[in-house]
Design a protein around this motif. Structure first.
Motif, PDB file in Angstrom:
ATOM      1  N   ARG A  11       3.846   6.357   5.224  1.00  0.00           N
ATOM      2  CA  ARG A  11       3.790   6.557   6.675  1.00  0.00           C
ATOM      3  C   ARG A  11       5.039   5.996   7.353  1.00  0.00           C
ATOM      4  O   ARG A  11       5.638   6.639   8.224  1.00  0.00           O
ATOM      5  N   TYR A  12       5.438   4.793   6.961  1.00  0.00           N
ATOM      6  CA  TYR A  12       6.606   4.173   7.578  1.00  0.00           C
ATOM      7  C   TYR A  12       7.905   4.864   7.164  1.00  0.00           C
ATOM      8  O   TYR A  12       8.927   4.695   7.824  1.00  0.00           O
ATOM      9  N   ALA A  13       7.863   5.629   6.083  1.00  0.00           N
ATOM     10  CA  ALA A  13       9.078   6.307   5.612  1.00  0.00           C
ATOM     11  C   ALA A  13       9.326   7.627   6.326  1.00  0.00           C
ATOM     12  O   ALA A  13      10.390   8.232   6.149  1.00  0.00           O
ATOM     13  N   LEU A  14       8.370   8.085   7.129  1.00  0.00           N
ATOM     14  CA  LEU A  14       8.557   9.348   7.842  1.00  0.00           C
ATOM     15  C   LEU A  14       9.680   9.229   8.881  1.00  0.00           C
ATOM     16  O   LEU A  14       9.829   8.188   9.528  1.00  0.00           O
ATOM     17  N   PRO A  15      10.469  10.283   9.051  1.00  0.00           N
ATOM     18  CA  PRO A  15      11.583  10.244  10.012  1.00  0.00           C
ATOM     19  C   PRO A  15      11.113  10.473  11.445  1.00  0.00           C
ATOM     20  O   PRO A  15      11.430  11.481  12.088  1.00  0.00           O
ATOM     21  N   ILE A  16      10.340   9.524  11.960  1.00  0.00           N
ATOM     22  CA  ILE A  16       9.838   9.632  13.333  1.00  0.00           C
ATOM     23  C   ILE A  16      10.119   8.326  14.063  1.00  0.00           C
ATOM     24  O   ILE A  16      10.369   7.281  13.439  1.00  0.00           O
ATOM     25  N   ASP A  17      10.069   8.385  15.371  1.00  0.00           N
ATOM     26  CA  ASP A  17      10.270   7.198  16.196  1.00  0.00           C
ATOM     27  C   ASP A  17       9.315   7.274  17.387  1.00  0.00           C
ATOM     28  O   ASP A  17       9.704   7.557  18.513  1.00  0.00           O
TER      29      ASP A  17
ATOM     30  N   LYS B  51      -0.872   0.159  12.948  1.00  0.00           N
ATOM     31  CA  LYS B  51      -0.803  -1.229  12.476  1.00  0.00           C
ATOM     32  C   LYS B  51      -2.161  -1.930  12.434  1.00  0.00           C
ATOM     33  O   LYS B  51      -2.540  -2.487  11.389  1.00  0.00           O
ATOM     34  N   PRO B  52      -2.939  -1.973  13.512  1.00  0.00           N
ATOM     35  CA  PRO B  52      -4.236  -2.662  13.426  1.00  0.00           C
ATOM     36  C   PRO B  52      -5.213  -1.979  12.478  1.00  0.00           C
ATOM     37  O   PRO B  52      -6.086  -2.645  11.906  1.00  0.00           O
ATOM     38  N   LEU B  53      -5.071  -0.665  12.301  1.00  0.00           N
ATOM     39  CA  LEU B  53      -5.911   0.009  11.304  1.00  0.00           C
ATOM     40  C   LEU B  53      -5.591  -0.501   9.905  1.00  0.00           C
ATOM     41  O   LEU B  53      -6.488  -0.736   9.084  1.00  0.00           O
ATOM     42  N   GLU B  54      -4.313  -0.673   9.621  1.00  0.00           N
ATOM     43  CA  GLU B  54      -3.912  -1.194   8.316  1.00  0.00           C
ATOM     44  C   GLU B  54      -4.307  -2.659   8.156  1.00  0.00           C
ATOM     45  O   GLU B  54      -4.613  -3.114   7.044  1.00  0.00           O
ATOM     46  N   ASP B  55      -4.320  -3.405   9.267  1.00  0.00           N
ATOM     47  CA  ASP B  55      -4.682  -4.826   9.206  1.00  0.00           C
ATOM     48  C   ASP B  55      -6.139  -5.044   8.817  1.00  0.00           C
ATOM     49  O   ASP B  55      -6.513  -6.164   8.436  1.00  0.00           O
ATOM     50  N   ILE B  56      -6.950  -4.009   8.909  1.00  0.00           N
ATOM     51  CA  ILE B  56      -8.343  -4.139   8.489  1.00  0.00           C
ATOM     52  C   ILE B  56      -8.429  -4.543   7.017  1.00  0.00           C
ATOM     53  O   ILE B  56      -9.345  -5.263   6.609  1.00  0.00           O
TER      54      ILE B  56
ATOM     55  N   ASP C 151       0.836  -1.197   0.000  1.00  0.00           N
ATOM     56  CA  ASP C 151       0.000   0.000   0.000  1.00  0.00           C
ATOM     57  C   ASP C 151       0.872   1.249   0.000  1.00  0.00           C
ATOM     58  O   ASP C 151       1.735   1.414   0.876  1.00  0.00           O
ATOM     59  N   PRO C 152       0.692   2.145  -0.969  1.00  0.00           N
ATOM     60  CA  PRO C 152       1.554   3.344  -1.027  1.00  0.00           C
ATOM     61  C   PRO C 152       1.410   4.242   0.192  1.00  0.00           C
ATOM     62  O   PRO C 152       2.387   4.839   0.643  1.00  0.00           O
ATOM     63  N   GLY C 153       0.191   4.340   0.734  1.00  0.00           N
ATOM     64  CA  GLY C 153      -0.005   5.156   1.925  1.00  0.00           C
ATOM     65  C   GLY C 153       0.779   4.628   3.110  1.00  0.00           C
ATOM     66  O   GLY C 153       1.401   5.398   3.860  1.00  0.00           O
ATOM     67  N   ALA C 154       0.764   3.309   3.287  1.00  0.00           N
ATOM     68  CA  ALA C 154       1.517   2.707   4.388  1.00  0.00           C
ATOM     69  C   ALA C 154       3.017   2.903   4.192  1.00  0.00           C
ATOM     70  O   ALA C 154       3.746   3.195   5.146  1.00  0.00           O
TER      71      ALA C 154
END
Length: 537
Positions: free
Chosen positions: A208-214, A223-228, A202-205
Protein backbone atom coordinates in the motif's frame (compact mmCIF):
# COMPACT_ATOMS: atom_id res chain seq x y z
CA UNK A 1 32.51 -24.98 7.49
CA UNK A 2 31.38 -22.12 5.29
CA UNK A 3 27.90 -20.89 4.65
CA UNK A 4 27.06 -18.61 1.79
CA UNK A 5 26.28 -15.00 2.57
CA UNK A 6 23.82 -13.18 0.39
CA UNK A 7 21.71 -14.59 -2.38
CA UNK A 8 23.26 -16.28 -5.36
CA UNK A 9 22.32 -18.33 -8.31
CA UNK A 10 22.21 -22.05 -7.83
CA UNK A 11 23.03 -24.58 -10.51
CA UNK A 12 21.64 -28.07 -10.88
CA UNK A 13 24.33 -29.47 -8.58
CA UNK A 14 23.12 -27.23 -5.79
CA UNK A 15 26.24 -25.07 -5.73
CA UNK A 16 25.84 -21.47 -4.66
CA UNK A 17 27.19 -18.64 -6.78
CA UNK A 18 27.50 -16.01 -4.10
CA UNK A 19 26.28 -12.58 -5.05
CA UNK A 20 27.70 -10.53 -2.21
CA UNK A 21 31.23 -9.23 -2.26
CA UNK A 22 33.53 -11.10 0.00
CA UNK A 23 32.39 -14.55 -1.10
CA UNK A 24 31.50 -16.88 1.73
CA UNK A 25 31.82 -16.24 5.42
CA UNK A 26 32.35 -18.69 8.25
CA UNK A 27 29.58 -19.55 10.65
CA UNK A 28 31.55 -17.67 13.31
CA UNK A 29 31.61 -14.51 11.19
CA UNK A 30 27.93 -14.81 10.33
CA UNK A 31 27.14 -15.03 14.03
CA UNK A 32 28.72 -11.62 14.41
CA UNK A 33 26.04 -10.17 12.13
CA UNK A 34 23.34 -11.18 14.60
CA UNK A 35 23.63 -8.50 17.32
CA UNK A 36 20.71 -9.86 19.31
CA UNK A 37 22.59 -13.13 19.86
CA UNK A 38 26.13 -11.77 20.20
CA UNK A 39 26.14 -8.44 21.99
CA UNK A 40 23.47 -9.17 24.56
CA UNK A 41 25.39 -12.16 26.00
CA UNK A 42 28.63 -10.16 25.85
CA UNK A 43 27.23 -7.15 27.68
CA UNK A 44 25.37 -9.36 30.14
CA UNK A 45 28.55 -11.25 31.00
CA UNK A 46 30.33 -7.93 31.45
CA UNK A 47 27.65 -6.72 33.81
CA UNK A 48 27.74 -9.90 35.86
CA UNK A 49 31.52 -9.72 36.11
CA UNK A 50 31.43 -6.43 38.06
CA UNK A 51 32.17 -7.16 41.71
CA UNK A 52 30.01 -5.56 44.40
CA UNK A 53 32.89 -3.31 45.38
CA UNK A 54 32.80 -1.39 42.13
CA UNK A 55 31.26 2.04 41.98
CA UNK A 56 27.64 2.82 41.25
CA UNK A 57 28.68 4.78 38.15
CA UNK A 58 30.44 1.76 36.68
CA UNK A 59 27.36 -0.38 37.12
CA UNK A 60 25.10 2.21 35.51
CA UNK A 61 27.42 2.49 32.50
CA UNK A 62 27.27 -1.21 31.76
CA UNK A 63 23.49 -1.35 32.30
CA UNK A 64 23.14 1.45 29.73
CA UNK A 65 25.38 -0.51 27.36
CA UNK A 66 23.19 -3.59 27.81
CA UNK A 67 20.04 -1.55 27.18
CA UNK A 68 21.39 -0.06 23.95
CA UNK A 69 22.37 -3.51 22.71
CA UNK A 70 18.87 -4.77 23.40
CA UNK A 71 17.02 -1.78 21.97
CA UNK A 72 18.99 -1.27 18.78
CA UNK A 73 18.83 -4.88 17.61
CA UNK A 74 19.51 -3.84 14.04
CA UNK A 75 22.46 -1.59 14.77
CA UNK A 76 25.41 -3.72 15.78
CA UNK A 77 27.78 -0.81 15.37
CA UNK A 78 25.86 1.31 17.86
CA UNK A 79 26.21 -1.53 20.32
CA UNK A 80 29.95 -1.55 19.66
CA UNK A 81 30.18 2.19 20.13
CA UNK A 82 28.29 2.05 23.42
CA UNK A 83 30.53 -0.79 24.60
CA UNK A 84 33.67 1.08 23.59
CA UNK A 85 32.44 4.23 25.34
CA UNK A 86 31.71 2.29 28.50
CA UNK A 87 35.14 0.70 28.23
CA UNK A 88 36.82 4.09 27.89
CA UNK A 89 34.98 5.65 30.81
CA UNK A 90 35.27 2.62 33.07
CA UNK A 91 38.98 2.21 32.34
CA UNK A 92 39.50 5.88 33.18
CA UNK A 93 37.48 5.45 36.35
CA UNK A 94 39.61 2.47 37.37
CA UNK A 95 42.80 4.40 36.68
CA UNK A 96 41.88 7.31 38.89
CA UNK A 97 39.04 6.49 41.22
CA UNK A 98 38.71 2.76 41.85
CA UNK A 99 40.76 0.46 44.07
CA UNK A 100 43.55 -1.33 42.29
CA UNK A 101 42.56 -4.66 40.90
CA UNK A 102 44.19 -6.24 37.92
CA UNK A 103 41.28 -8.58 37.43
CA UNK A 104 38.47 -6.02 37.45
CA UNK A 105 40.34 -3.24 35.69
CA UNK A 106 40.55 -5.32 32.54
CA UNK A 107 37.11 -6.90 32.28
CA UNK A 108 36.91 -5.00 28.98
CA UNK A 109 40.24 -6.45 27.93
CA UNK A 110 42.02 -5.85 24.66
CA UNK A 111 40.91 -9.18 23.29
CA UNK A 112 37.25 -8.33 23.70
CA UNK A 113 37.69 -4.89 22.19
CA UNK A 114 39.56 -6.29 19.20
CA UNK A 115 36.91 -8.96 18.72
CA UNK A 116 34.10 -6.38 18.72
CA UNK A 117 35.76 -3.88 16.42
CA UNK A 118 36.36 -6.58 13.83
CA UNK A 119 32.81 -5.83 12.60
CA UNK A 120 33.76 -2.34 11.47
CA UNK A 121 36.38 -0.58 9.41
CA UNK A 122 38.23 -0.01 12.65
CA UNK A 123 39.62 -3.53 12.74
CA UNK A 124 43.14 -2.18 12.99
CA UNK A 125 42.48 -0.44 16.31
CA UNK A 126 43.58 -3.28 18.56
CA UNK A 127 46.07 -1.02 20.31
CA UNK A 128 43.60 1.80 20.90
CA UNK A 129 43.86 3.02 24.49
CA UNK A 130 41.02 4.74 26.33
CA UNK A 131 41.51 8.34 27.43
CA UNK A 132 39.52 10.80 29.48
CA UNK A 133 39.97 14.20 31.05
CA UNK A 134 39.44 13.19 34.65
CA UNK A 135 42.22 14.46 36.87
CA UNK A 136 43.38 12.10 39.60
CA UNK A 137 43.21 13.25 43.20
CA UNK A 138 46.43 14.27 44.85
CA UNK A 139 46.17 11.48 47.41
CA UNK A 140 45.29 8.72 44.98
CA UNK A 141 47.10 5.51 45.83
CA UNK A 142 46.51 4.35 42.26
CA UNK A 143 49.81 6.00 41.24
CA UNK A 144 51.73 3.27 42.98
CA UNK A 145 54.40 2.01 40.63
CA UNK A 146 53.29 -1.56 41.29
CA UNK A 147 49.86 -0.75 39.85
CA UNK A 148 48.52 1.01 36.73
CA UNK A 149 49.77 4.55 36.36
CA UNK A 150 47.27 7.31 35.59
CA UNK A 151 48.01 9.47 32.57
CA UNK A 152 47.23 13.17 32.34
CA UNK A 153 44.57 14.55 30.05
CA UNK A 154 45.74 14.79 26.44
CA UNK A 155 43.89 16.99 23.97
CA UNK A 156 45.63 15.14 21.15
CA UNK A 157 44.46 11.73 22.35
CA UNK A 158 40.96 13.08 22.94
CA UNK A 159 40.78 14.35 19.38
CA UNK A 160 42.03 11.02 18.02
CA UNK A 161 39.40 9.16 20.05
CA UNK A 162 36.62 11.37 18.72
CA UNK A 163 37.86 10.95 15.14
CA UNK A 164 37.92 7.18 15.53
CA UNK A 165 34.36 7.19 16.90
CA UNK A 166 33.19 9.25 13.92
CA UNK A 167 34.99 6.83 11.61
CA UNK A 168 33.15 3.90 13.13
CA UNK A 169 29.74 5.59 12.81
CA UNK A 170 30.18 6.86 9.25
CA UNK A 171 32.05 3.94 7.75
CA UNK A 172 35.09 6.08 6.82
CA UNK A 173 38.07 3.80 6.19
CA UNK A 174 40.86 4.03 8.72
CA UNK A 175 44.60 3.82 8.26
CA UNK A 176 45.74 0.32 7.54
CA UNK A 177 42.74 -0.96 5.66
CA UNK A 178 43.90 -3.39 2.95
CA UNK A 179 44.16 -1.89 -0.47
CA UNK A 180 41.76 -4.36 -2.01
CA UNK A 181 38.96 -3.60 0.44
CA UNK A 182 35.81 -2.35 -1.22
CA UNK A 183 33.90 0.75 -0.18
CA UNK A 184 31.44 -0.03 2.55
CA UNK A 185 28.09 1.52 3.19
CA UNK A 186 27.69 3.48 6.42
CA UNK A 187 27.59 1.30 9.49
CA UNK A 188 24.55 3.13 10.81
CA UNK A 189 21.46 3.87 8.76
CA UNK A 190 19.85 7.27 8.73
CA UNK A 191 18.90 8.14 12.30
CA UNK A 192 15.39 8.95 11.13
CA UNK A 193 15.00 5.25 10.36
CA UNK A 194 16.03 4.32 13.88
CA UNK A 195 13.75 6.75 15.68
CA UNK A 196 10.70 6.35 13.46
CA UNK A 197 9.68 3.06 15.02
CA UNK A 198 10.03 -0.54 13.96
CA UNK A 199 10.10 -1.35 10.25
CA UNK A 200 6.85 -2.31 8.56
CA UNK A 201 6.75 -6.10 8.18
CA UNK A 202 3.27 -6.68 6.83
CA UNK A 203 3.45 -7.31 3.05
CA UNK A 204 0.05 -5.73 2.47
CA UNK A 205 1.10 -2.53 4.20
CA UNK A 206 4.37 -2.43 2.26
CA UNK A 207 2.46 -2.72 -0.99
CA UNK A 208 0.00 0.00 0.00
CA UNK A 209 2.75 2.45 0.92
CA UNK A 210 4.62 1.61 -2.29
CA UNK A 211 1.80 2.88 -4.51
CA UNK A 212 2.64 6.07 -6.45
CA UNK A 213 -0.01 8.22 -4.77
CA UNK A 214 0.02 11.26 -2.52
CA UNK A 215 -3.32 11.42 -0.75
CA UNK A 216 -2.98 12.21 2.94
CA UNK A 217 -6.66 11.60 3.69
CA UNK A 218 -6.61 7.92 2.71
CA UNK A 219 -3.31 7.37 4.52
CA UNK A 220 -4.90 8.73 7.70
CA UNK A 221 -7.62 6.11 7.34
CA UNK A 222 -5.10 3.36 6.60
CA UNK A 223 -2.80 3.96 9.58
CA UNK A 224 -5.21 3.37 12.51
CA UNK A 225 -6.64 0.36 10.68
CA UNK A 226 -3.16 -1.13 10.53
CA UNK A 227 -2.56 -0.21 14.18
CA UNK A 228 -5.28 -2.66 15.16
CA UNK A 229 -2.67 -5.40 14.66
CA UNK A 230 -0.58 -3.96 17.49
CA UNK A 231 -3.66 -3.46 19.65
CA UNK A 232 -4.48 -7.15 19.33
CA UNK A 233 -1.13 -8.05 20.83
CA UNK A 234 -2.52 -7.03 24.22
CA UNK A 235 -3.67 -10.10 26.15
CA UNK A 236 -7.33 -10.91 26.61
CA UNK A 237 -10.32 -8.70 26.01
CA UNK A 238 -8.38 -5.64 27.19
CA UNK A 239 -7.10 -5.44 23.64
CA UNK A 240 -10.60 -4.48 22.54
CA UNK A 241 -10.39 -1.18 24.40
CA UNK A 242 -7.42 -0.20 22.25
CA UNK A 243 -9.11 -1.58 19.12
CA UNK A 244 -12.18 0.52 19.91
CA UNK A 245 -10.06 3.67 19.91
CA UNK A 246 -8.52 2.66 16.58
CA UNK A 247 -11.94 2.08 15.03
CA UNK A 248 -13.29 5.41 16.26
CA UNK A 249 -10.28 7.15 14.73
CA UNK A 250 -10.82 5.36 11.43
CA UNK A 251 -14.50 6.29 11.36
CA UNK A 252 -13.80 9.91 12.21
CA UNK A 253 -10.99 10.41 9.68
CA UNK A 254 -12.98 8.73 6.90
CA UNK A 255 -15.96 11.02 7.45
CA UNK A 256 -13.74 14.09 7.58
CA UNK A 257 -11.61 13.17 4.59
CA UNK A 258 -14.04 11.38 2.27
CA UNK A 259 -14.36 14.35 -0.08
CA UNK A 260 -10.56 14.57 -0.45
CA UNK A 261 -10.34 10.83 -1.00
CA UNK A 262 -12.96 10.88 -3.77
CA UNK A 263 -11.25 13.84 -5.42
CA UNK A 264 -8.02 11.84 -5.52
CA UNK A 265 -9.54 8.96 -7.50
CA UNK A 266 -8.56 8.62 -11.15
CA UNK A 267 -11.47 9.60 -13.41
CA UNK A 268 -11.46 6.25 -15.19
CA UNK A 269 -11.65 4.41 -11.84
CA UNK A 270 -13.79 6.79 -9.80
CA UNK A 271 -16.98 4.70 -9.91
CA UNK A 272 -15.16 1.61 -8.66
CA UNK A 273 -13.33 3.63 -6.01
CA UNK A 274 -16.54 5.14 -4.63
CA UNK A 275 -18.07 1.67 -4.47
CA UNK A 276 -15.12 0.48 -2.39
CA UNK A 277 -15.42 3.51 -0.12
CA UNK A 278 -19.06 2.69 0.56
CA UNK A 279 -18.09 -0.89 1.42
CA UNK A 280 -15.39 0.48 3.69
CA UNK A 281 -17.86 2.70 5.57
CA UNK A 282 -20.28 -0.18 6.04
CA UNK A 283 -17.46 -2.45 7.16
CA UNK A 284 -16.29 0.05 9.78
CA UNK A 285 -19.79 0.11 11.26
CA UNK A 286 -19.72 -3.70 11.38
CA UNK A 287 -16.32 -3.63 13.07
CA UNK A 288 -17.67 -1.24 15.72
CA UNK A 289 -20.44 -3.74 16.49
CA UNK A 290 -17.90 -6.57 16.71
CA UNK A 291 -15.92 -4.59 19.28
CA UNK A 292 -19.05 -3.72 21.24
CA UNK A 293 -19.95 -7.41 21.38
CA UNK A 294 -16.42 -8.08 22.69
CA UNK A 295 -15.84 -10.63 19.95
CA UNK A 296 -12.05 -10.53 19.81
CA UNK A 297 -11.68 -13.41 17.33
CA UNK A 298 -13.73 -11.60 14.67
CA UNK A 299 -11.61 -8.44 14.73
CA UNK A 300 -8.60 -9.56 12.67
CA UNK A 301 -10.59 -11.05 9.74
CA UNK A 302 -12.70 -7.89 9.53
CA UNK A 303 -9.60 -5.71 9.71
CA UNK A 304 -8.07 -7.62 6.81
CA UNK A 305 -11.22 -7.13 4.74
CA UNK A 306 -11.27 -3.38 5.41
CA UNK A 307 -7.58 -3.00 4.55
CA UNK A 308 -8.27 -4.72 1.23
CA UNK A 309 -10.89 -2.04 0.52
CA UNK A 310 -8.37 0.66 1.46
CA UNK A 311 -5.76 -0.86 -0.83
CA UNK A 312 -8.29 -1.02 -3.65
CA UNK A 313 -9.20 2.64 -3.19
CA UNK A 314 -5.53 3.60 -3.24
CA UNK A 315 -4.92 1.64 -6.43
CA UNK A 316 -7.87 3.45 -8.00
CA UNK A 317 -6.00 6.69 -7.36
CA UNK A 318 -3.23 5.70 -9.80
CA UNK A 319 -4.07 7.13 -13.21
CA UNK A 320 -2.26 5.03 -15.79
CA UNK A 321 1.41 4.19 -15.57
CA UNK A 322 3.28 7.10 -13.93
CA UNK A 323 6.53 7.19 -15.94
CA UNK A 324 8.34 6.02 -19.07
CA UNK A 325 10.63 3.00 -18.90
CA UNK A 326 14.08 3.74 -20.41
CA UNK A 327 14.20 3.20 -24.14
CA UNK A 328 16.71 0.33 -23.99
CA UNK A 329 14.22 -1.74 -21.98
CA UNK A 330 10.97 -0.77 -23.65
CA UNK A 331 10.90 -3.86 -25.89
CA UNK A 332 11.11 -6.25 -22.95
CA UNK A 333 7.98 -7.66 -21.29
CA UNK A 334 6.83 -4.93 -18.88
CA UNK A 335 4.27 -5.06 -16.09
CA UNK A 336 2.71 -1.59 -16.04
CA UNK A 337 0.74 -1.93 -12.86
CA UNK A 338 0.21 -4.87 -10.54
CA UNK A 339 -0.56 -8.52 -10.99
CA UNK A 340 -1.15 -11.46 -8.68
CA UNK A 341 -0.14 -15.09 -9.07
CA UNK A 342 -0.89 -18.31 -7.19
CA UNK A 343 2.06 -20.67 -6.80
CA UNK A 344 1.08 -24.25 -5.97
CA UNK A 345 3.89 -26.31 -4.43
CA UNK A 346 3.91 -30.05 -3.81
CA UNK A 347 5.70 -30.58 -0.50
CA UNK A 348 7.62 -33.80 0.09
CA UNK A 349 8.53 -35.46 3.38
CA UNK A 350 6.03 -33.45 5.41
CA UNK A 351 3.06 -35.49 6.68
CA UNK A 352 1.32 -32.35 7.92
CA UNK A 353 1.47 -30.42 4.66
CA UNK A 354 1.21 -32.08 1.27
CA UNK A 355 0.76 -28.99 -0.87
CA UNK A 356 0.38 -25.27 -0.41
CA UNK A 357 -0.77 -22.35 -2.55
CA UNK A 358 1.18 -19.13 -2.10
CA UNK A 359 -0.52 -15.92 -3.22
CA UNK A 360 2.02 -13.41 -4.53
CA UNK A 361 1.40 -9.78 -5.48
CA UNK A 362 3.80 -8.45 -8.12
CA UNK A 363 4.49 -4.71 -8.19
CA UNK A 364 5.05 -3.36 -11.67
CA UNK A 365 4.77 0.25 -10.51
CA UNK A 366 8.17 0.00 -8.84
CA UNK A 367 9.77 -2.82 -10.88
CA UNK A 368 8.08 -2.99 -14.30
CA UNK A 369 10.96 -4.75 -16.09
CA UNK A 370 11.64 -7.33 -13.38
CA UNK A 371 7.97 -8.09 -12.69
CA UNK A 372 7.14 -8.15 -16.39
CA UNK A 373 9.92 -10.65 -17.04
CA UNK A 374 8.54 -12.95 -14.33
CA UNK A 375 4.91 -12.75 -15.49
CA UNK A 376 6.01 -13.50 -19.03
CA UNK A 377 7.86 -16.61 -17.81
CA UNK A 378 4.83 -17.66 -15.78
CA UNK A 379 2.66 -17.46 -18.90
CA UNK A 380 5.22 -19.64 -20.68
CA UNK A 381 4.77 -22.20 -17.83
CA UNK A 382 8.51 -21.92 -17.31
CA UNK A 383 8.33 -22.72 -13.58
CA UNK A 384 5.73 -25.50 -13.78
CA UNK A 385 7.27 -28.77 -12.62
CA UNK A 386 10.48 -27.07 -11.44
CA UNK A 387 11.98 -28.00 -8.08
CA UNK A 388 12.91 -25.76 -5.18
CA UNK A 389 16.68 -25.52 -5.59
CA UNK A 390 17.74 -23.75 -2.43
CA UNK A 391 16.17 -23.69 1.03
CA UNK A 392 18.72 -22.87 3.71
CA UNK A 393 16.67 -20.95 6.26
CA UNK A 394 17.79 -17.65 4.77
CA UNK A 395 16.05 -17.82 1.39
CA UNK A 396 14.01 -20.17 -0.77
CA UNK A 397 15.17 -20.09 -4.38
CA UNK A 398 14.26 -21.57 -7.75
CA UNK A 399 14.38 -20.78 -11.47
CA UNK A 400 17.49 -22.58 -12.73
CA UNK A 401 16.33 -24.65 -15.74
CA UNK A 402 17.63 -28.04 -16.85
CA UNK A 403 20.84 -27.94 -18.85
CA UNK A 404 24.00 -25.84 -18.68
CA UNK A 405 22.23 -22.49 -18.91
CA UNK A 406 21.41 -20.79 -15.61
CA UNK A 407 18.54 -18.73 -16.96
CA UNK A 408 15.74 -18.56 -19.51
CA UNK A 409 16.89 -19.02 -23.11
CA UNK A 410 14.79 -16.87 -25.41
CA UNK A 411 13.80 -19.02 -28.42
CA UNK A 412 13.88 -16.00 -30.71
CA UNK A 413 17.55 -15.28 -29.96
CA UNK A 414 18.71 -18.63 -28.56
CA UNK A 415 20.44 -16.64 -25.84
CA UNK A 416 19.73 -16.13 -22.15
CA UNK A 417 17.30 -13.28 -21.68
CA UNK A 418 18.50 -10.98 -18.92
CA UNK A 419 17.00 -8.01 -17.15
CA UNK A 420 18.80 -5.10 -15.48
CA UNK A 421 19.04 -4.47 -11.77
CA UNK A 422 16.00 -2.29 -11.09
CA UNK A 423 15.60 -0.25 -7.89
CA UNK A 424 12.96 2.33 -7.04
CA UNK A 425 14.30 4.75 -4.44
CA UNK A 426 11.99 6.42 -1.94
CA UNK A 427 11.23 9.95 -3.11
CA UNK A 428 12.12 9.31 -6.77
CA UNK A 429 9.62 9.03 -9.60
CA UNK A 430 11.50 6.47 -11.73
CA UNK A 431 13.69 3.47 -10.89
CA UNK A 432 17.45 3.44 -11.24
CA UNK A 433 18.92 0.75 -13.47
CA UNK A 434 22.16 -1.16 -13.67
CA UNK A 435 23.80 -0.12 -10.39
CA UNK A 436 23.41 -0.81 -6.69
CA UNK A 437 22.61 2.07 -4.36
CA UNK A 438 26.03 1.61 -2.82
CA UNK A 439 27.70 2.06 -6.20
CA UNK A 440 25.62 5.18 -6.77
CA UNK A 441 26.70 6.58 -3.41
CA UNK A 442 23.11 6.55 -2.11
CA UNK A 443 24.04 5.10 1.25
CA UNK A 444 21.10 6.54 3.17
CA UNK A 445 18.50 6.02 0.45
CA UNK A 446 15.61 3.64 1.09
CA UNK A 447 13.96 1.47 -1.53
CA UNK A 448 10.20 1.59 -2.09
CA UNK A 449 10.13 -2.21 -1.90
CA UNK A 450 12.40 -3.17 1.02
CA UNK A 451 13.39 -6.61 2.26
CA UNK A 452 11.18 -6.27 5.33
CA UNK A 453 8.48 -8.88 4.99
CA UNK A 454 8.79 -12.61 5.42
CA UNK A 455 8.34 -13.77 1.83
CA UNK A 456 9.83 -10.76 0.07
CA UNK A 457 10.35 -11.83 -3.56
CA UNK A 458 13.36 -10.70 -5.56
CA UNK A 459 15.49 -11.48 -8.60
CA UNK A 460 18.76 -13.40 -8.16
CA UNK A 461 21.81 -12.47 -10.23
CA UNK A 462 25.52 -13.09 -10.65
CA UNK A 463 27.81 -11.67 -8.01
CA UNK A 464 29.59 -9.03 -10.09
CA UNK A 465 27.05 -8.57 -12.88
CA UNK A 466 24.23 -6.23 -11.89
CA UNK A 467 22.32 -6.83 -15.12
CA UNK A 468 22.47 -10.63 -15.13
CA UNK A 469 19.05 -11.47 -13.66
CA UNK A 470 17.09 -13.88 -15.82
CA UNK A 471 14.75 -16.47 -14.32
CA UNK A 472 16.12 -17.31 -10.87
CA UNK A 473 14.06 -15.80 -8.07
CA UNK A 474 14.14 -16.06 -4.30
CA UNK A 475 11.97 -15.41 -1.27
CA UNK A 476 13.50 -13.98 1.91
CA UNK A 477 12.84 -15.86 5.14
CA UNK A 478 14.66 -13.63 7.63
CA UNK A 479 12.72 -11.71 10.25
CA UNK A 480 12.85 -7.98 9.61
CA UNK A 481 14.26 -7.09 13.05
CA UNK A 482 17.52 -8.56 11.78
CA UNK A 483 17.11 -7.14 8.28
CA UNK A 484 15.42 -3.75 8.70
CA UNK A 485 14.90 -1.37 5.84
CA UNK A 486 18.17 -0.05 4.41
CA UNK A 487 20.30 -1.77 7.04
CA UNK A 488 20.82 -5.27 5.70
CA UNK A 489 22.90 -6.95 3.00
CA UNK A 490 20.09 -7.05 0.44
CA UNK A 491 18.33 -3.66 0.26
CA UNK A 492 19.63 -1.65 -2.66
CA UNK A 493 21.52 -4.61 -4.10
CA UNK A 494 18.75 -6.87 -5.38
CA UNK A 495 15.54 -6.04 -7.20
CA UNK A 496 12.42 -6.73 -5.13
CA UNK A 497 9.31 -7.05 -7.28
CA UNK A 498 6.66 -8.61 -5.05
CA UNK A 499 5.56 -10.07 -1.75
CA UNK A 500 3.87 -13.31 -0.70
CA UNK A 501 0.65 -12.09 0.91
CA UNK A 502 -1.04 -15.41 1.77
CA UNK A 503 0.46 -18.52 3.38
CA UNK A 504 3.89 -16.89 3.50
CA UNK A 505 4.70 -18.64 6.80
CA UNK A 506 4.73 -21.98 4.99
CA UNK A 507 7.72 -20.89 2.92
CA UNK A 508 9.86 -21.98 5.86
CA UNK A 509 8.58 -25.55 5.40
CA UNK A 510 9.83 -25.82 1.82
CA UNK A 511 12.82 -28.07 1.17
CA UNK A 512 15.13 -28.63 -1.76
CA UNK A 513 13.36 -31.04 -4.08
CA UNK A 514 9.82 -29.85 -3.39
CA UNK A 515 8.07 -29.32 -6.72
CA UNK A 516 6.30 -26.23 -8.04
CA UNK A 517 3.26 -27.82 -9.65
CA UNK A 518 2.11 -24.57 -11.25
CA UNK A 519 2.18 -20.80 -11.13
CA UNK A 520 -0.87 -19.05 -12.54
CA UNK A 521 -1.66 -15.37 -13.03
CA UNK A 522 -4.97 -14.74 -11.28
CA UNK A 523 -5.24 -10.98 -11.84
CA UNK A 524 -3.51 -8.12 -13.62
CA UNK A 525 -2.44 -9.97 -16.76
CA UNK A 526 -3.83 -7.09 -18.82
CA UNK A 527 -1.09 -4.90 -17.31
CA UNK A 528 1.59 -6.92 -19.12
CA UNK A 529 2.84 -5.26 -22.30
CA UNK A 530 5.22 -6.74 -24.90
CA UNK A 531 4.45 -10.32 -23.84
CA UNK A 532 6.91 -12.59 -25.62
CA UNK A 533 4.92 -15.72 -24.81
CA UNK A 534 2.27 -14.64 -27.35
CA UNK A 535 4.89 -14.22 -30.04
CA UNK A 536 6.23 -17.67 -29.29
CA UNK A 537 2.71 -19.07 -29.42
Amino acid sequence: MHICKGVGRVNRRGDCHVLQRGGCVTAHERALTQPAYVFLPITLSIYLSIPPTQSYDTTILVICCLFLSHYFLSSSSLCLISMAAANAMITCHHHYCAPSSSSTATFFNSTTLKYSLSLTNAAKLKNFNARCSHQPPQHSHFHNQHHHKGKPFSLKHCAISIALAVGIMTGVPTIGVPGDAHAASPVLPDLSVLISGPPIKDPGALLRYALPIDNKAIREVQKPLEDITDSLKIAGVKALDSVERNVRQVSRTLKQGKTLIVSGLAESKKEHGVELLNKLEAGIDELELIVQDRNRDAVAPKQKELLQYVGGVEEDMVDGFPYEVPEEYQNLPLLKGRAAVDMKVKIKDNPNLEECVFHIVLDGYNAPVTAGNFVDLVERHFYDGMEIQRADGFVVQTGDPEGPAEGFIDPSTEKIRTVPLELMVEGEKTPVYGATLEELGLYKAQTKLPFNAFGTMAMARDEFENNSGSSQVFWLLKESELTPSNANILDGRYAVFGYVTENEDYLADLKVGDVIESIQVVSGLDNLVNPSYKIAG
